[in-house]
Each structure stands twice: as structure tokens, then as C-alpha cells.
Design a protein around this motif. Sequence first.
Motif, PDB file in Angstrom:
ATOM      1  N   THR A 134     -16.882  59.217  -8.589  1.00 46.87           N
ATOM      2  CA  THR A 134     -16.280  60.529  -8.823  1.00 46.87           C
ATOM      3  C   THR A 134     -15.244  60.807  -7.742  1.00 46.87           C
ATOM      4  O   THR A 134     -15.229  60.182  -6.679  1.00 46.87           O
ATOM      5  CB  THR A 134     -17.355  61.627  -8.794  1.00 46.87           C
ATOM      6  OG1 THR A 134     -18.021  61.582  -7.531  1.00 46.87           O
ATOM      7  CG2 THR A 134     -18.371  61.426  -9.910  1.00 46.87           C
ATOM      8  N   LEU A 135     -14.377  61.750  -8.047  1.00 48.61           N
ATOM      9  CA  LEU A 135     -13.333  62.109  -7.090  1.00 48.61           C
ATOM     10  C   LEU A 135     -13.920  62.989  -5.992  1.00 48.61           C
ATOM     11  O   LEU A 135     -14.818  63.796  -6.227  1.00 48.61           O
ATOM     12  CB  LEU A 135     -12.205  62.856  -7.803  1.00 48.61           C
ATOM     13  CG  LEU A 135     -11.451  62.073  -8.885  1.00 48.61           C
ATOM     14  CD1 LEU A 135     -10.448  62.992  -9.567  1.00 48.61           C
ATOM     15  CD2 LEU A 135     -10.765  60.870  -8.321  1.00 48.61           C
ATOM     16  N   SER A 136     -13.391  62.812  -4.825  1.00 48.90           N
ATOM     17  CA  SER A 136     -13.826  63.660  -3.716  1.00 48.90           C
ATOM     18  C   SER A 136     -13.210  65.053  -3.881  1.00 48.90           C
ATOM     19  O   SER A 136     -12.340  65.265  -4.730  1.00 48.90           O
ATOM     20  CB  SER A 136     -13.405  63.035  -2.381  1.00 48.90           C
ATOM     21  OG  SER A 136     -11.992  63.040  -2.298  1.00 48.90           O
ATOM     22  N   GLU A 175      -9.499  64.934  -3.366  1.00 48.43           N
ATOM     23  CA  GLU A 175      -8.792  64.339  -4.497  1.00 48.43           C
ATOM     24  C   GLU A 175      -8.735  65.308  -5.674  1.00 48.43           C
ATOM     25  O   GLU A 175      -7.716  65.413  -6.362  1.00 48.43           O
ATOM     26  CB  GLU A 175      -9.479  63.034  -4.916  1.00 48.43           C
ATOM     27  CG  GLU A 175      -9.332  61.925  -3.893  1.00 48.43           C
ATOM     28  CD  GLU A 175     -10.214  60.723  -4.182  1.00 48.43           C
ATOM     29  OE1 GLU A 175      -9.824  59.611  -3.769  1.00 48.43           O
ATOM     30  OE2 GLU A 175     -11.282  60.879  -4.810  1.00 48.43           O
ATOM     31  N   ASN A 176      -9.831  66.042  -5.899  1.00 46.30           N
ATOM     32  CA  ASN A 176      -9.832  67.050  -6.960  1.00 46.30           C
ATOM     33  C   ASN A 176      -8.806  68.144  -6.689  1.00 46.30           C
ATOM     34  O   ASN A 176      -8.096  68.582  -7.600  1.00 46.30           O
ATOM     35  CB  ASN A 176     -11.222  67.685  -7.111  1.00 46.30           C
ATOM     36  CG  ASN A 176     -12.112  66.897  -8.044  1.00 46.30           C
ATOM     37  OD1 ASN A 176     -11.627  66.210  -8.923  1.00 46.30           O
ATOM     38  ND2 ASN A 176     -13.419  66.993  -7.831  1.00 46.30           N
TER      39      ASN A 176
END
Length: 157
Positions: free
Chosen positions: A141-143, A146-147
Amino acid sequence: MLRLLNAGLVALLLATSGMPVMAVQPDEVLADPVLENRARELSKDLRCVVCQNESIDESNAALARELRLVVRERLVAGDSDVEVMNYLVERYGEFVLLNPRTGGWNIILWLSGPVLFLIALVVGIFYIRGRSTAAAPTEATLSEAENARLKEILDTE
């Protein structure tokens, strides 16, 4: 009337197209119908060494004709079917038989197909079992950073 004649010719053509063509010449046919029948049966089991996947009964090759004549000569001489086959195998090897014998070294050829199939089946079973017990890959999943960056990019457009 013409349509009926054409339909009859087409039906005759279709009926005879599936029939095997025999290459036995009239001068080869034996006078004794019993011997001729035995010769035909033997000829169906002998391979034309020129054509390779045709019996000598179906082949028009010169060597097939010679083999048909040899079969008939041996039968007229009083040989049994087994003696005729053995004579031809001694002369031309087992390649002359359309259905090779299952004894001797040929047993390796007869058994190799089923053995290889069983090996492939076992390998396939182990492969499928291994795939079913393997851990499923986890998705990364994106951190949070990053989100936030993705949201910023999408909002600016």
C-alpha cells in the motif's frame, strides 16, 4: 431427370470415396481364394518400406509389388502365416511390420509413452499442490506521504 442423375452420381462418388484402394494387380491374384484371402490379410499387416505408412496391399510402389509376390510365393510353397511374417522380418527387419512386436527391445518403445504420461501427471500434481499452498502475494500500500502527493497531483489537474 437430369437433377436426379446428378444426385445419383454425387451419391455414388461419396459412397466410394471412403473405400480403400487396393493396389493388387490382376496378375498377382492367386487362383485359390483361400490362399488369396490369407495373402490379403498378411499384406494388410506389412509396411511398404518405400511409402512407410501404407501397407503393401495399398501401395503402388514396385517394392510393395515384389513383397506381395513374395508373400504369395511363400503361401503357395506351403508356409504358414507366421513363417511368412518371420521370413519377411528376417529379410527386411521389424520395420516391415505395421504393428511392431512388443517383445525384446521394442518393449522400451511400447512402455515409454505410458511412463512419460505418468511422470508428467505426477509433476503436474506436485506443481498444482505447490501453487495452492503457496502464500498469496501481499499488495504493497502507499504510504501517507505517497497518498498525499497523489491527491495533490490529482487535484491540480
